[in-house]
Write an enzyme that holds these catalytic residues in place. Structure first.
Site, mmCIF file in Angstrom:
data_model
loop_
_atom_site.group_PDB
_atom_site.id
_atom_site.type_symbol
_atom_site.label_atom_id
_atom_site.label_comp_id
_atom_site.label_asym_id
_atom_site.label_seq_id
_atom_site.Cartn_x
_atom_site.Cartn_y
_atom_site.Cartn_z
ATOM 1 N N CYS A 1 1.894 8.846 -8.181
ATOM 2 C CA CYS A 1 1.689 9.057 -9.726
ATOM 3 C C CYS A 1 1.983 7.921 -10.385
ATOM 4 O O CYS A 1 2.566 6.867 -9.831
ATOM 5 C CB CYS A 1 2.832 10.235 -9.998
ATOM 6 S SG CYS A 1 2.930 11.538 -9.017
ATOM 7 N N ARG B 1 -3.459 5.969 -10.516
ATOM 8 C CA ARG B 1 -2.581 6.399 -9.488
ATOM 9 C C ARG B 1 -2.633 7.727 -9.380
ATOM 10 O O ARG B 1 -1.824 8.296 -8.302
ATOM 11 C CB ARG B 1 -1.206 5.785 -10.164
ATOM 12 C CG ARG B 1 -0.927 4.539 -10.245
ATOM 13 C CD ARG B 1 0.292 4.113 -10.640
ATOM 14 N NE ARG B 1 1.371 4.387 -9.232
ATOM 15 C CZ ARG B 1 1.570 3.711 -8.376
ATOM 16 N NH1 ARG B 1 0.890 2.611 -8.262
ATOM 17 N NH2 ARG B 1 2.177 4.257 -7.416
ATOM 18 N N TRP C 1 -0.628 12.959 -9.318
ATOM 19 C CA TRP C 1 -1.471 13.309 -8.514
ATOM 20 C C TRP C 1 -0.620 14.206 -7.445
ATOM 21 O O TRP C 1 0.427 13.838 -6.712
ATOM 22 C CB TRP C 1 -1.764 11.845 -7.415
ATOM 23 C CG TRP C 1 -2.938 12.177 -6.211
ATOM 24 C CD1 TRP C 1 -4.265 12.178 -6.603
ATOM 25 C CD2 TRP C 1 -2.552 12.412 -4.856
ATOM 26 N NE1 TRP C 1 -4.771 12.385 -5.317
ATOM 27 C CE2 TRP C 1 -3.898 12.460 -4.447
ATOM 28 C CE3 TRP C 1 -1.371 12.325 -4.214
ATOM 29 C CZ2 TRP C 1 -4.131 12.657 -2.989
ATOM 30 C CZ3 TRP C 1 -1.407 12.628 -2.797
ATOM 31 C CH2 TRP C 1 -2.901 12.681 -2.151
ATOM 32 N N ASN D 1 7.643 9.566 -9.085
ATOM 33 C CA ASN D 1 6.652 9.331 -8.085
ATOM 34 C C ASN D 1 7.272 9.336 -6.847
ATOM 35 O O ASN D 1 8.041 8.441 -6.343
ATOM 36 C CB ASN D 1 5.974 8.147 -8.672
ATOM 37 C CG ASN D 1 5.184 7.592 -7.672
ATOM 38 O OD1 ASN D 1 4.591 8.159 -7.137
ATOM 39 N ND2 ASN D 1 4.770 6.102 -7.744
ATOM 40 N N GLY D 2 6.491 10.146 -5.663
ATOM 41 C CA GLY D 2 7.058 10.201 -4.557
ATOM 42 C C GLY D 2 7.268 11.762 -3.966
ATOM 43 O O GLY D 2 6.769 12.542 -4.606
ATOM 44 N N GLU E 1 -18.813 0.749 4.660
ATOM 45 C CA GLU E 1 -18.182 0.723 3.411
ATOM 46 C C GLU E 1 -19.037 1.118 2.231
ATOM 47 O O GLU E 1 -18.680 1.853 1.283
ATOM 48 C CB GLU E 1 -17.924 -0.740 3.143
ATOM 49 C CG GLU E 1 -17.595 -1.240 1.612
ATOM 50 C CD GLU E 1 -16.125 -0.534 1.023
ATOM 51 O OE1 GLU E 1 -15.467 0.117 2.056
ATOM 52 O OE2 GLU E 1 -16.091 -0.544 0.021
ATOM 53 N N LYS F 1 -18.397 4.315 -0.303
ATOM 54 C CA LYS F 1 -18.462 4.238 -1.777
ATOM 55 C C LYS F 1 -19.292 5.283 -2.282
ATOM 56 O O LYS F 1 -19.050 6.063 -3.292
ATOM 57 C CB LYS F 1 -19.288 2.988 -2.187
ATOM 58 C CG LYS F 1 -18.535 1.483 -1.756
ATOM 59 C CD LYS F 1 -17.365 1.392 -3.058
ATOM 60 C CE LYS F 1 -16.219 1.945 -2.355
ATOM 61 N NZ LYS F 1 -15.236 1.065 -1.868
ATOM 62 N N GLU G 1 -17.316 8.808 -1.965
ATOM 63 C CA GLU G 1 -16.313 8.942 -2.910
ATOM 64 C C GLU G 1 -16.302 9.362 -4.280
ATOM 65 O O GLU G 1 -15.502 9.882 -4.920
ATOM 66 C CB GLU G 1 -15.096 7.732 -2.479
ATOM 67 C CG GLU G 1 -15.391 6.431 -2.961
ATOM 68 C CD GLU G 1 -14.268 5.364 -2.727
ATOM 69 O OE1 GLU G 1 -13.336 5.730 -2.720
ATOM 70 O OE2 GLU G 1 -14.521 4.292 -2.509
ATOM 71 N N HIS H 1 -28.274 8.049 19.498
ATOM 72 C CA HIS H 1 -27.344 8.550 20.286
ATOM 73 C C HIS H 1 -26.869 9.832 19.411
ATOM 74 O O HIS H 1 -25.935 10.370 19.761
ATOM 75 C CB HIS H 1 -26.290 7.399 20.612
ATOM 76 C CG HIS H 1 -26.622 6.659 21.547
ATOM 77 N ND1 HIS H 1 -26.922 6.723 22.975
ATOM 78 C CD2 HIS H 1 -26.603 5.082 21.340
ATOM 79 C CE1 HIS H 1 -27.367 5.625 23.393
ATOM 80 N NE2 HIS H 1 -27.215 4.451 22.351
ATOM 81 N N LYS I 1 -5.736 5.602 -6.632
ATOM 82 C CA LYS I 1 -6.082 4.207 -6.467
ATOM 83 C C LYS I 1 -4.806 3.700 -5.344
ATOM 84 O O LYS I 1 -5.363 3.033 -4.218
ATOM 85 C CB LYS I 1 -5.752 3.552 -7.447
ATOM 86 C CG LYS I 1 -6.280 1.923 -7.376
ATOM 87 C CD LYS I 1 -7.707 1.778 -7.220
ATOM 88 C CE LYS I 1 -8.083 0.373 -6.952
ATOM 89 N NZ LYS I 1 -9.429 0.078 -6.364
HETATM 90 C C1 F6R Z 1 -12.106 3.133 -1.283
HETATM 91 C C2 F6R Z 1 -10.721 2.829 -1.408
HETATM 92 C C3 F6R Z 1 -9.713 3.289 -0.641
HETATM 93 C C4 F6R Z 1 -8.472 2.237 -0.290
HETATM 94 C C5 F6R Z 1 -7.406 2.704 0.739
HETATM 95 C C6 F6R Z 1 -6.343 1.567 0.823
HETATM 96 O O1 F6R Z 1 -12.780 2.469 -2.295
HETATM 97 O O2 F6R Z 1 -10.170 2.319 -2.540
HETATM 98 O O3 F6R Z 1 -10.145 3.602 0.604
HETATM 99 O O4 F6R Z 1 -9.181 1.240 0.111
HETATM 100 O O5 F6R Z 1 -6.826 3.756 -0.035
HETATM 101 O O6 F6R Z 1 -5.908 0.911 -0.393
HETATM 102 P P1 F6R Z 1 -5.287 -0.610 -0.385
HETATM 103 O O7 F6R Z 1 -6.253 -1.456 -0.004
HETATM 104 O O8 F6R Z 1 -4.490 -0.603 -1.579
HETATM 105 O O9 F6R Z 1 -4.195 -0.532 0.705
#
Ligand code: F6R
Length: 615
Positions: free
Chosen positions: A2, A27, A75, A101-102, A488, A492, A495, A511, A610
């Site tokens: 959060c 967050r 969150w 937060n936690g 990746e 993208k 998500e 396969h 994030k």
């Molecule tokens: C995808 C994304 C997440 C982060 C993952 C790790 O776009 O942003 O998959 O890559 O949560 O986050 P970090 O790099 O902050 O450890």
């Protein structure tokens, strides 16, 4: 996971807190709340939804005056996102207010005990339990708020960054941290509290980051005092001078942070290698490696741990390290590694990759590897983050703040730093000739300009996005260095646009995934001229003969794939190991445009946050 913000000083707290929460929405953004002390009473407003919803509600509903206040963007972990479960939470007396937060893991047993003593709870949250525990301690032990917080925290199990204030003593806020980040901005007789420095950057450059197990009483007219939560030892605050500026954390004319961050990549990559890559002298300078060269050169193997996009960067690094430095590499999901009783020795080097530097699983994997004697190196973007502090050495990516939840420039800058590392180690180990080394350095210096050229495909990609925006499924294929890029690309898309997408090594298609292909199925194929080009061409033919739609990312001047594909996007020519830095650009833009066309919230996709500071 959060965002928390607090203010105490001489300014109006409301605008500072609301703006701060908006900057912290990366967050978490399923609910938000604010509590302001106006000199006599606490005015509280909270709501399910975003900070914008909170603003609308608070501005109609409560008095916004006051120089003391706290706010929260959530969150959800315990309790669904709704108005009641949103923070801040009051204690039963109505005197104490908390933001958290936690996760408090043992909250149920504490709640039972407090219920027996007559406490009641409005929400389903662990946080409301914590604030009442603090109140109970304060009452029964007859101690001040700071001490009550300390005693209470010694009874809880879990993770937290908290800020608490007491209506009866409105000249202070008590803060504490374990596992979740907490920064204190220090102004002229005013203090700012936040999950990171972005909420207070326009007011002060001086900040203290609490370490785990530390708490502080932030009191007007006094200097900050830190103490250890466990044993009450005094800790001395290290006041850091921040390098952030306001422009870096605002959208700068772009519609979304994600687009801004995609476009920032030429600069971000350059910032990553600036001062490290000295191509004219044929040197790569990286203090974190130079000081521990023996560890790397004599390593039995490198283990890379990360999550999500950072894990994909780790997969690219596996190819780079094995190819250029000839060191065996294993890439692990941090969340699996930490619970797997892995075999680790003091001859292993563990590289942890994390944009935020706060990912709980990655942090736990680091701790495990350290316990078992491995040397741990961090690749982080956020300066001073928990992972950066926990590792034995490291290198920052210097990508600047990444605010869009979908990681973009973090990925390319992580690959850049990992390439520098592999090149440096390969050179030290004598794995390639001087001329080859120079060729690599020179080409790495060309990459920002080539990323810029790759970005020029944006209008074409927007047209392609319009064709495929209503697809339900998508397949991404790549081989070698570009297999992780396929993963990746798929991540993208799913998500931010909520389209189901899978990434596969192109040869694996036959396969299983080939069964999915029909005329409805867009298949995005990375088909650059280096690395198994002919084999990828065969894969494309297999898709075409099953009527799949091909969007191909090719090297400029390509003829063979261009002939076969429904759409092609060109990238400039480069060395094979550097292609991921270019091929990922069109995939980022494609997912961005599709998400915009589907009216999705690009910067804050549903259910995500994030910074994943919970497991
Ligand atoms: C995808 C994304 C997440 C982060 C993952 C790790 O776009 O942003 O998959 O890559 O949560 O986050 P970090 O790099 O902050 O450890």
């Amino acid at each position: 996971m959060c965002g928390i913000v607090g203010y105490i000083g001489h300014r109006d707290a409301y605008p500072i807190i609301v703006k701060g929460l908006q900057r912290l929405e990366y967050r978490g953004y399923d609910s938000a709340g604010i509590a302001l002390y106006d000199g006599t009473s606490i005015n509280l407003s909270k709501t399910k939804g975003k900070v914008e919803d909170l603003k609308n509600k608070a501005e109609k509903g409560i008095s916004l005056t006051g120089n003391l206040g706290v706010g929260h963007t959530r969150w959800a972990t315990h309790g669904v996102p709704n108005d009641v479960n949103s923070h801040p939470h009051y204690s039963n007396s109505g005197d104490l207010v908390i933001i958290h937060n936690g996760i408090i893991e043992n909250y149920e047993s504490i709640k039972k005990e407090l219920t027996k003593r007559g406490y009641t709870f409005k929400s389903d949250t662990d946080t409301e339990v914590l604030v009442n525990l603090i109140e109970e301690v304060k009452k029964t032990e007859e101690v001040k708020l700071g001490q009550a917080v300390q005693i209470a925290l010694n009874q809880v199990v879990g993770a937290y960054a908290i800020a608490v204030f007491d209506k009866q003593k409105p000249d202070e806020i008590v803060v504490a941290k374990l596992g979740s980040p907490l920064a204190i901005g220090i102004g002229e007789n005013e203090f700012f509290i936040a999950s990171d420095a972005s909420p207070f950057i326009e007011f002060t450059n001086n900040a203290v980051y609490l370490e785990d197990q530390e708490m502080a009483i932030v009191r007007l007219g006094k200097e900050i005092k830190l103490r250890k939560i466990k044993d009450d030892a005094i800790a001395y605050p290290k006041i850091l001078e921040l390098q952030l500026n306001l422009e870096q954390i605002e959208k700068g004319g772009y519609d979304h942070f994600m687009l801004k961050e995609i476009y920032e990549q030429p600069h971000a990559i350059l910032d990553t290698y600036r001062g490290r890559l000295l191509a004219d002298q044929g040197i790569i300078r990286m203090a974190g490696i130079d000081q521990h060269l023996e560890k790397f050169v004599n390593a039995n193997r490198i283990i890379i741990v990360a999550c999500g996009t950072s894990w994909h960067a780790g997969l690219v690094a596996e190819y780079i390290f094995e190819d250029l430095a000839r060191i065996p590499v294993e890439v692990e999901y941090a969340s699996e590694f930490r619970y797997r009783n892995p075999v680790i020795t003091d001859k292993d080097v563990l590289i942890a990759i994390s944009q935020s530097g706060e990912t709980a699983d990655t942090l736990a994997a680091i701790k495990l590897a350290k316990e078992k004697g491995a040397f741990v190196f961090g690749v982080c973007n956020v300066v001073g983050s928990s992972i950066a502090r926990e590792t034995d050495a490291g290198a920052y990516t210097h990508a600047g703040p990444e605010i869009g939840v979908a990681s973009t420039k973090a990925f390319t800058t992580q690959i850049t730093i990992l390439t520098l590392m592999a090149l440096k180690l390969g050179k030290e180990k004598g794995e390639f000739s001087e001329s080859k080394f120079h060729e690599y350095l020179a080409e790495l210096e060309n990459i920002p300009a080539k990323v810029q050229i790759a970005l020029e495909s944006n209008p074409l990609i927007e047209i392609i996005a319009d064709v495929y925006k209503d697809s339900s499924n998508c397949l991404y294929l790549g081989r070698g260095y570009n297999f992780p890029v396929a993963l990746e690309g798929a991540l993208k898309l799913k998500e931010i646009s909520y389209i189901h997408a899978e990434g596969y090594p192109a040869a694996e298609m036959k396969h299983g995934p080939i069964a999915l292909i029909d005329e409805q199925m867009p298949v995005i194929v990375i088909a650059t001229n280096k690395g198994h080009y002919e084999k990828v061409v065969s894969n494309i033919q297999e898709i075409k003969s099953r009527k799949g739609m091909i969007i191909a990312v090719v090297t400029e001047g390509d003829e063979q794939v261009t002939e076969l594909a429904d759409h092609v996007v060109e990238i400039p020519e480069t060395i094979e190991s550097l292609t991921p830095l270019l091929t990922t650009i069109p995939l980022q833009l494609l997912s961005y445009h599709i998400a915009v066309m589907r009216n999705c919230n690009v910067d804050q996709p549903r259910n995500l946050a994030k910074s994943v500071t919970v497991e």
